[in-house]
Design a protein around this motif. Structure first.
Motif, mmCIF file in Angstrom:
data_model
loop_
_atom_site.group_PDB
_atom_site.id
_atom_site.type_symbol
_atom_site.label_atom_id
_atom_site.label_comp_id
_atom_site.label_asym_id
_atom_site.label_seq_id
_atom_site.Cartn_x
_atom_site.Cartn_y
_atom_site.Cartn_z
ATOM 1 N N LEU A 79 6.354 -2.284 7.612
ATOM 2 C CA LEU A 79 6.237 -0.984 7.433
ATOM 3 C C LEU A 79 7.690 -0.724 6.778
ATOM 4 O O LEU A 79 8.672 -0.915 7.294
ATOM 5 C CB LEU A 79 6.038 -0.083 8.541
ATOM 6 C CG LEU A 79 6.102 1.544 8.283
ATOM 7 C CD1 LEU A 79 5.054 1.897 7.284
ATOM 8 C CD2 LEU A 79 5.965 2.150 9.742
ATOM 9 N N HIS A 127 1.122 -1.106 0.244
ATOM 10 C CA HIS A 127 -0.067 0.021 -0.008
ATOM 11 C C HIS A 127 0.910 1.225 0.049
ATOM 12 O O HIS A 127 1.770 1.443 0.936
ATOM 13 C CB HIS A 127 -1.141 0.103 1.239
ATOM 14 C CG HIS A 127 -1.740 1.516 1.392
ATOM 15 N ND1 HIS A 127 -2.728 1.725 0.573
ATOM 16 C CD2 HIS A 127 -1.573 2.226 2.153
ATOM 17 C CE1 HIS A 127 -3.360 3.033 0.868
ATOM 18 N NE2 HIS A 127 -2.451 3.323 1.985
ATOM 19 N N VAL A 148 3.224 -1.642 3.798
ATOM 20 C CA VAL A 148 2.962 -0.330 3.644
ATOM 21 C C VAL A 148 4.474 0.372 3.216
ATOM 22 O O VAL A 148 5.297 -0.023 3.952
ATOM 23 C CB VAL A 148 2.418 0.309 4.825
ATOM 24 C CG1 VAL A 148 2.403 1.931 4.635
ATOM 25 C CG2 VAL A 148 0.928 -0.289 5.017
ATOM 26 N N THR A 165 -0.062 -3.715 -6.343
ATOM 27 C CA THR A 165 -0.342 -3.133 -5.111
ATOM 28 C C THR A 165 -1.764 -3.670 -4.574
ATOM 29 O O THR A 165 -2.376 -3.347 -3.710
ATOM 30 C CB THR A 165 -0.572 -1.621 -5.402
ATOM 31 O OG1 THR A 165 -1.344 -1.369 -6.292
ATOM 32 C CG2 THR A 165 0.772 -0.989 -5.685
ATOM 33 N N ALA A 189 -3.416 3.710 6.177
ATOM 34 C CA ALA A 189 -1.960 2.783 6.324
ATOM 35 C C ALA A 189 -2.100 2.085 7.570
ATOM 36 O O ALA A 189 -1.821 0.875 7.761
ATOM 37 C CB ALA A 189 -0.954 3.848 6.237
#
Length: 277
Positions: free
Chosen positions: A148, A97, A119, A113, A136
């Motif tokens: 992340l 994302h 993320v 995606t 997010a």
């Protein structure tokens, strides 16, 4: 530390930050002396690579911008985080994302995606709204193994004369909310620095990094085994010179001064040779 010293000993390659070292952010022109400084480094036979956390545009746009200022620069000499990030995503079969600046989206065109399982956070600027950050966050907490990525982890940078929040500030918020630690792709990551160093065919101890960020540029370089020189341009603040943990190899007024010192250190000591003759 003063602008003289032994930081030049054995230097065989140079890494340069871009924004704040070559030019100031926003509508501007090259920082005085930086065009000639880059030219002198290349004429001296020193390999130069440009190591930047710029993620508000594609690499080609960045290269075109620098050429517009008059710099002699090739795309393969520029190391921004996004190409490295795309490689990581492909190698690990990850679907991100993206919370990035719209102008940078073209560099992610080959990345899947749909149904994201991680993320990626870049310098999204105005895209850093509550709604986008919350989206997010929701994706991360929905994952059994939340991942992340942050394209750099700077706290702030200088834009059109003002200090503004950088991606690291928003990354920290997501880290706190999700109780995770982001993987940094960009400065100050040693892996990111060493990609540029290896591209020059050198070892880290033979390379100096010149930047305006005391933590990401100088601190990251020192932690990676390089020398780190701080310039008093860009986001530099006088308090940087007394940073509690990062002690630069040297502090100079600008890139031009750093290059002067480095080039002069490489010239033979003709006076000494004459005395020995």
């Amino acid at each position: 530390m003063t602008s003289t010293g032994k930081w030049t000993d054995g230097v065989e390659g140079v890494l340069l930050d871009i924004t704040g070292v070559l030019y100031e952010s926003g509508p501007s022109e090259a920082i005085q002396g930086s065009l000639e400084a880059v030219k002198r480094l290349k004429e001296a036979g020193l390999p130069v690579r440009f190591c930047t956390n710029e993620t508000t545009c594609t690499r080609q746009v960045l290269v075109d911008r620098l050429k517009g200022f008059g710099f002699d620069i090739k795309p393969e000499e520029v190391f921004p985080p996004i190409p490295a990030m795309c490689q990581v995503l492909k190698e690990r079969n990850l679907r991100p994302h993206l919370l990035i600046h719209p102008n940078a989206s073209a560099d992610f065109s080959d990345v899947t995606t749909e149904n994201p399982n991680c993320v990626v956070l870049g310098d999204a600027i105005h895209e850093f709204s509550y709604a986008n950050l919350n989206k997010a966050f929701q994706i991360l907490v929905s994952l059994n193994n939340p991942i992340l990525f942050s394209l750099g982890k700077g706290r702030y940078y200088k834009d059109e004369g003002n200090l503004v929040l950088d991606v690291g500030s928003f990354c920290r918020a997501l880290e706190y909310a999700c109780d995770i630690e982001a993987e940094v792709v960009g400065k100050p990551s040693a892996t990111f620095f060493n990609t540029a160093v290896k591209n020059m065919g050198l070892n880290a101890e033979k390379v100096v990094m010149v930047g305006d960020d005391i933590v990401s540029d100088v601190g990251g370089a020192l932690a990676s085994g390089m020398r780190g020189v701080l310039v008093r341009t860009g986001k530099y603040r006088s308090t940087d010179e007394d940073h509690p943990t990062v002690k630069p190899s040297a502090i100079v007024n600008n890139l031009s001064e750093a290059v002067d010192i480095l080039i002069k250190s490489r010239k033979p000591n003709w006076d000494g040779l004459a005395e020995l003759a």
